[in-house]
Design a protein around this motif. Structure first.
Motif, PDB file in Angstrom:
ATOM      1  N   UNK B 137       0.813  -1.218   0.000  1.00 36.05           N
ATOM      2  CA  UNK B 137       0.000   0.000   0.000  1.00 36.05           C
ATOM      3  C   UNK B 137       0.852   1.277   0.000  1.00 36.05           C
ATOM      4  N   UNK B 138       1.841   1.320   0.873  1.00 33.69           N
ATOM      5  CA  UNK B 138       2.687   2.511   0.941  1.00 33.69           C
ATOM      6  C   UNK B 138       3.426   2.754  -0.369  1.00 33.69           C
ATOM      7  N   UNK B 139       3.855   1.681  -1.000  1.00 34.90           N
ATOM      8  CA  UNK B 139       4.569   1.808  -2.275  1.00 34.90           C
ATOM      9  C   UNK B 139       3.629   2.230  -3.395  1.00 34.90           C
ATOM     10  N   UNK B 140       2.392   1.724  -3.362  1.00 32.25           N
ATOM     11  CA  UNK B 140       1.416   2.103  -4.385  1.00 32.25           C
ATOM     12  C   UNK B 140       1.131   3.601  -4.310  1.00 32.25           C
ATOM     13  N   UNK B 141       0.970   4.122  -3.092  1.00 34.60           N
ATOM     14  CA  UNK B 141       0.750   5.565  -2.935  1.00 34.60           C
ATOM     15  C   UNK B 141       1.970   6.337  -3.430  1.00 34.60           C
ATOM     16  N   UNK B 142       3.163   5.834  -3.104  1.00 40.09           N
ATOM     17  CA  UNK B 142       4.397   6.507  -3.534  1.00 40.09           C
ATOM     18  C   UNK B 142       4.464   6.592  -5.055  1.00 40.09           C
ATOM     19  N   UNK B 143       4.173   5.471  -5.719  1.00 43.22           N
ATOM     20  CA  UNK B 143       4.249   5.428  -7.178  1.00 43.22           C
ATOM     21  C   UNK B 143       3.233   6.390  -7.806  1.00 43.22           C
ATOM     22  N   UNK B 144       2.021   6.428  -7.272  1.00 47.37           N
ATOM     23  CA  UNK B 144       0.993   7.310  -7.836  1.00 47.37           C
ATOM     24  C   UNK B 144       1.324   8.778  -7.608  1.00 47.37           C
ATOM     25  N   UNK B 145       1.839   9.093  -6.411  1.00 47.52           N
ATOM     26  CA  UNK B 145       2.201  10.479  -6.106  1.00 47.52           C
ATOM     27  C   UNK B 145       3.379  10.917  -6.979  1.00 47.52           C
ATOM     28  N   UNK B 146       4.313   9.988  -7.183  1.00 46.22           N
ATOM     29  CA  UNK B 146       5.459  10.265  -8.052  1.00 46.22           C
ATOM     30  C   UNK B 146       4.995  10.594  -9.468  1.00 46.22           C
ATOM     31  N   UNK B 147       4.038   9.810  -9.975  1.00 50.21           N
ATOM     32  CA  UNK B 147       3.547  10.028 -11.335  1.00 50.21           C
ATOM     33  C   UNK B 147       2.931  11.429 -11.484  1.00 50.21           C
ATOM     34  N   UNK B 148       2.197  11.866 -10.475  1.00 52.18           N
ATOM     35  CA  UNK B 148       1.602  13.206 -10.518  1.00 52.18           C
ATOM     36  C   UNK B 148       2.685  14.272 -10.570  1.00 52.18           C
ATOM     37  N   UNK B 149       3.668  14.105  -9.716  1.00 57.79           N
ATOM     38  CA  UNK B 149       4.759  15.067  -9.643  1.00 57.79           C
ATOM     39  C   UNK B 149       5.547  15.065 -10.956  1.00 57.79           C
ATOM     40  N   UNK B 150       5.742  13.877 -11.484  1.00 56.41           N
ATOM     41  CA  UNK B 150       6.487  13.718 -12.722  1.00 56.41           C
ATOM     42  C   UNK B 150       5.808  14.487 -13.861  1.00 56.41           C
ATOM     43  N   UNK B 151       4.465  14.380 -13.898  1.00 52.00           N
ATOM     44  CA  UNK B 151       3.741  15.059 -14.972  1.00 52.00           C
ATOM     45  C   UNK B 151       3.719  16.566 -14.768  1.00 52.00           C
ATOM     46  N   UNK B 152       3.946  17.000 -13.524  1.00 47.47           N
ATOM     47  CA  UNK B 152       3.936  18.437 -13.259  1.00 47.47           C
ATOM     48  C   UNK B 152       5.303  19.077 -13.506  1.00 47.47           C
ATOM     49  N   UNK B 153       6.331  18.235 -13.717  1.00 46.02           N
ATOM     50  CA  UNK B 153       7.661  18.782 -13.961  1.00 46.02           C
ATOM     51  C   UNK B 153       7.651  19.593 -15.244  1.00 46.02           C
TER      52      UNK B 153
END
Lengths: 248, 248
Positions: B137-153
């Motif tokens: 669960x913690x890793x799934x949240x990390x991956x999804x949050x990373x993807x959002x941040x990645x797209x905002x770069x």
């Protein structure tokens, strides 16, 4: 892709890294000097069991990287040498060369040391916020493995720039670099170019420099040959001073 | 973006989710029916403390979604209704509407129920392998949050040629390279590493090698210093042989 964990302390993190690797199709896990208890406990974890079963333990980072064409260190950039540029992981992942790449994570407390970083060709940063840069180890592995898988999804052509750049010339690897260091270190010490008291930091600086120079096998031959000739000359000098000239 | 955890059981996972949110700049965490002990324990976690302090607890999913324009459920697709298409999270994240979006994660054991999924406008799947679909669960949240941040770069992460990346480090130019050659050539000749008859071709080879090595000003200083020490040592040797030892 090999995932290398340097001195991991927490078995939960080793297990979490293995599970994330399984989730995203990676299976080559290397542990450098893991805390023994952590490693024994992690091996009993169920998730990522197959990855853990095939994981290998190495006495040092050089050994873990011996068969890798490219070593990428993860860092928040605090401890890096100014001579290696800091890139983001998406950028680095978009341009990986053919051949085995190692992606290296430091311990939970301290990250990668400057000594560890001297083994890296490239430095990658996960784009976390400046105010909260430090990620949990298991999550950092998950995010990096996800990015690789994401780029491999159909419809995203992979950039080959780095591969093409590296393709120009075959470069020497970690074992050859260590051999060069071993050949040159005593000579440089004898010449006074480095001091025994600074041995650790100066070996590190030398390694980082050799790595940056992108040495080819021909370069290695030249530098080993030169070391041999220099050794011979310096030995001749010693005998000239000590042997042939009578004291006083 | 609100992160919604439905019936989380493990305090470590709640803490890990909060930490990953902080890493990637998310601060709106909602917990639906968390196990009380888990929630109390998680609140004492240091990492992601601010996120946990502001987290809210809801009695049901409907309440947690009340002020959201879009609800996205994460699932491996096993329990989904056939009427909602299953998209990948990168696809969904690339096309989020204005307004508050909720991204919903199920409990560690069972994921989101069909009941939970009925609250979702869209279903997203993290692109894990079919053989190991279930993420921590913690890793799934990390991956999804990373993807959002990645797209905002800014800009799309693009591959940079190695040369361009290294371009950040200042390299020496032609005059410095020639200075190095002039310092080293007589020493290499004296050591027997190069022969006077091949002077032209060997100088050329040396220059090409120095150029390939991409030397920095610090490298230049090191190599000039080493040449100076070597010159000094070799001069000492000559005087030892020629000066101090009487011939024959």
């Amino acid at each position: 892709m090999r995932i290398v964990l340097v001195r991991p302390r927490n078995p939960l993190n080793i297990g979490a890294a293995a599970r994330a690797m399984a989730n995203f199709g990676l299976d080559d896990l290397a542990l450098v000097e893991p805390y023994t208890t952590a490693w024994e406990t992690a091996r009993s974890a169920r998730a990522g069991a197959k990855v853990l079963r095939h994981a290998r333990v190495y006495p040092g980072l050089a050994e873990a990287l011996a068969d890798c064409a490219l070593a990428v260190g993860t860092t928040d950039g605090a401890a890096r040498s100014p001579e290696l540029p800091l890139e983001t992981w998406p950028q680095v992942a978009a341009a990986l060369p053919a051949g085995r790449t190692a992606l290296i994570f430091g311990s939970e407390k301290t990250g990668l040391s400057v000594e560890d970083l001297s083994h890296c060709h490239r430095l990658a940063r996960i784009p976390t916020l400046a105010g909260a840069p430090s990620m949990n180890l298991g999550q950092a592995v998950a995010v990096c493995a996800y990015e690789l898988r994401r780029q491999a999804l159909p419809g995203r052509p992979r950039a080959r720039a780095w591969a093409e750049a590296l393709g120009e010339a075959k470069l020497i690897g970690s074992p050859e670099r260590e051999r060069l260091l071993n050949a040159w270190y005593p000579l440089l010490e004898q010449l006074g170019a480095i001091q025994a008291v600074h041995r650790t930091s100066q070996t590190r600086a030398l390694r980082a420099m050799l790595l940056r120079w992108r040495l080819t096998p021909a370069d290695e031959r030249r530098l080993l040959g030169l070391a041999r000739q220099l050794r011979h000359t310096l030995a001749g000098r010693r005998s000239a001073e000590a042997g042939r000239c009578p004291p006083g």
